[in-house]
Design a protein around this motif. Structure first.
Motif, PDB file in Angstrom:
ATOM      1  N   UNK A  11       0.745  -1.213   0.229  1.00  0.00           N
ATOM      2  CA  UNK A  11       0.069  -0.103  -0.035  1.00  0.00           C
ATOM      3  C   UNK A  11       0.680   1.247  -0.068  1.00  0.00           C
ATOM      4  N   UNK A  12       1.974   1.300   0.593  1.00  0.00           N
ATOM      5  CA  UNK A  12       2.830   2.456   0.888  1.00  0.00           C
ATOM      6  C   UNK A  12       3.155   2.684  -0.525  1.00  0.00           C
ATOM      7  N   UNK A  13       4.148   1.513  -1.233  1.00  0.00           N
ATOM      8  CA  UNK A  13       4.456   1.954  -2.647  1.00  0.00           C
ATOM      9  C   UNK A  13       3.839   2.380  -3.710  1.00  0.00           C
ATOM     10  N   UNK A  14       2.465   1.517  -3.432  1.00  0.00           N
ATOM     11  CA  UNK A  14       1.601   1.784  -4.512  1.00  0.00           C
ATOM     12  C   UNK A  14       1.113   3.267  -4.350  1.00  0.00           C
ATOM     13  N   UNK A  15       0.942   3.895  -3.050  1.00  0.00           N
ATOM     14  CA  UNK A  15       0.510   5.300  -2.833  1.00  0.00           C
ATOM     15  C   UNK A  15       1.727   6.201  -3.245  1.00  0.00           C
ATOM     16  N   UNK A  16       2.846   5.800  -2.882  1.00  0.00           N
ATOM     17  CA  UNK A  16       3.905   6.678  -3.228  1.00  0.00           C
ATOM     18  C   UNK A  16       3.956   6.711  -4.934  1.00  0.00           C
ATOM     19  N   UNK A  62      -4.291   3.275  -8.552  1.00  0.00           N
ATOM     20  CA  UNK A  62      -5.303   3.836  -7.431  1.00  0.00           C
ATOM     21  C   UNK A  62      -6.223   2.735  -7.200  1.00  0.00           C
ATOM     22  N   UNK A  63      -6.628   1.887  -8.136  1.00  0.00           N
ATOM     23  CA  UNK A  63      -7.776   0.903  -7.972  1.00  0.00           C
ATOM     24  C   UNK A  63      -7.178  -0.139  -7.559  1.00  0.00           C
ATOM     25  N   UNK A  64      -5.873  -0.835  -7.672  1.00  0.00           N
ATOM     26  CA  UNK A  64      -5.125  -2.033  -6.818  1.00  0.00           C
ATOM     27  C   UNK A  64      -4.879  -1.537  -5.638  1.00  0.00           C
ATOM     28  N   UNK A  65      -4.526  -0.251  -5.156  1.00  0.00           N
ATOM     29  CA  UNK A  65      -4.480   0.259  -3.914  1.00  0.00           C
ATOM     30  C   UNK A  65      -5.650   0.110  -3.079  1.00  0.00           C
ATOM     31  N   UNK A  66      -6.915   0.671  -3.748  1.00  0.00           N
ATOM     32  CA  UNK A  66      -8.254   0.689  -3.050  1.00  0.00           C
ATOM     33  C   UNK A  66      -8.554  -0.589  -2.688  1.00  0.00           C
ATOM     34  N   UNK A  67      -8.319  -1.501  -3.741  1.00  0.00           N
ATOM     35  CA  UNK A  67      -8.753  -3.191  -3.433  1.00  0.00           C
ATOM     36  C   UNK A  67      -7.960  -3.555  -2.349  1.00  0.00           C
ATOM     37  N   UNK A  69      -6.432  -1.904   0.172  1.00  0.00           N
ATOM     38  CA  UNK A  69      -6.632  -1.511   1.493  1.00  0.00           C
ATOM     39  C   UNK A  69      -8.152  -1.931   1.855  1.00  0.00           C
ATOM     40  N   UNK A  70      -9.223  -2.052   1.035  1.00  0.00           N
ATOM     41  CA  UNK A  70     -10.504  -2.757   1.407  1.00  0.00           C
ATOM     42  C   UNK A  70     -10.406  -4.151   1.979  1.00  0.00           C
ATOM     43  N   UNK A  71      -9.590  -5.061   1.373  1.00  0.00           N
ATOM     44  CA  UNK A  71      -9.375  -6.279   1.702  1.00  0.00           C
ATOM     45  C   UNK A  71      -8.750  -6.516   3.093  1.00  0.00           C
ATOM     46  N   UNK A  76      -7.095   4.401   6.473  1.00  0.00           N
ATOM     47  CA  UNK A  76      -6.244   5.239   6.099  1.00  0.00           C
ATOM     48  C   UNK A  76      -6.007   5.279   4.497  1.00  0.00           C
ATOM     49  N   UNK A  77      -5.749   4.282   4.100  1.00  0.00           N
ATOM     50  CA  UNK A  77      -4.996   4.133   2.768  1.00  0.00           C
ATOM     51  C   UNK A  77      -6.418   4.135   1.762  1.00  0.00           C
ATOM     52  N   UNK A  78      -7.589   3.333   2.338  1.00  0.00           N
ATOM     53  CA  UNK A  78      -8.922   3.652   1.662  1.00  0.00           C
ATOM     54  C   UNK A  78      -9.323   5.261   1.391  1.00  0.00           C
TER      55      UNK A  78
END
Length: 100
Positions: A11-16, A62-67, A69-71, A76-78
């Motif tokens: 999640x961190x690296x996807x957000x970065x 963004x969508x991979x990070x959202x999925x 984070x929801x799982x 925070x990441x959602x």
């Protein structure tokens, strides 16, 4: 040394990388369409193609990070990826409205 789980690191690296791709996309748009001193002689097709590819990569990140984070139910990441999705869509609509 702080050890985090692989999901949080993902999640961190996807957000970065999402933020970096978004800033790259905005920078290319400003340098090409807003800041040049003179009008280009022809439409910059290669730059527009690059911008569409970067926008597609941004949406995938963004969508991979959202999925993920929801799982794992990380609030925070959602919120972060939801806000980034809204920001990128608003930027796309602003650019579409400005340039037609």
């Amino acid at each position: 040394m702080l050890i985090r789980s692989g999901k949080i690191q993902f999640l961190f690296w996807t957000a970065f990388f999402s933020v970096m791709v978004y800033l790259w996309l905005i920078t290319i748009g400003f340098q090409t369409f807003m800041l040049p001193d003179e009008k280009p002689m022809h439409f910059p097709e290669n730059i527009v193609t690059l911008m569409f590819l970067l926008y597609g990569l941004l949406i995938i990140l963004i969508l991979s990070g959202t999925i993920v984070a929801a799982m794992i139910d990380n609030r925070y990441y959602m919120r972060f990826f939801g806000g980034l999705l809204i920001l990128s869509f608003a930027t796309f609509l602003f650019a579409k409205g400005m340039f037609g």
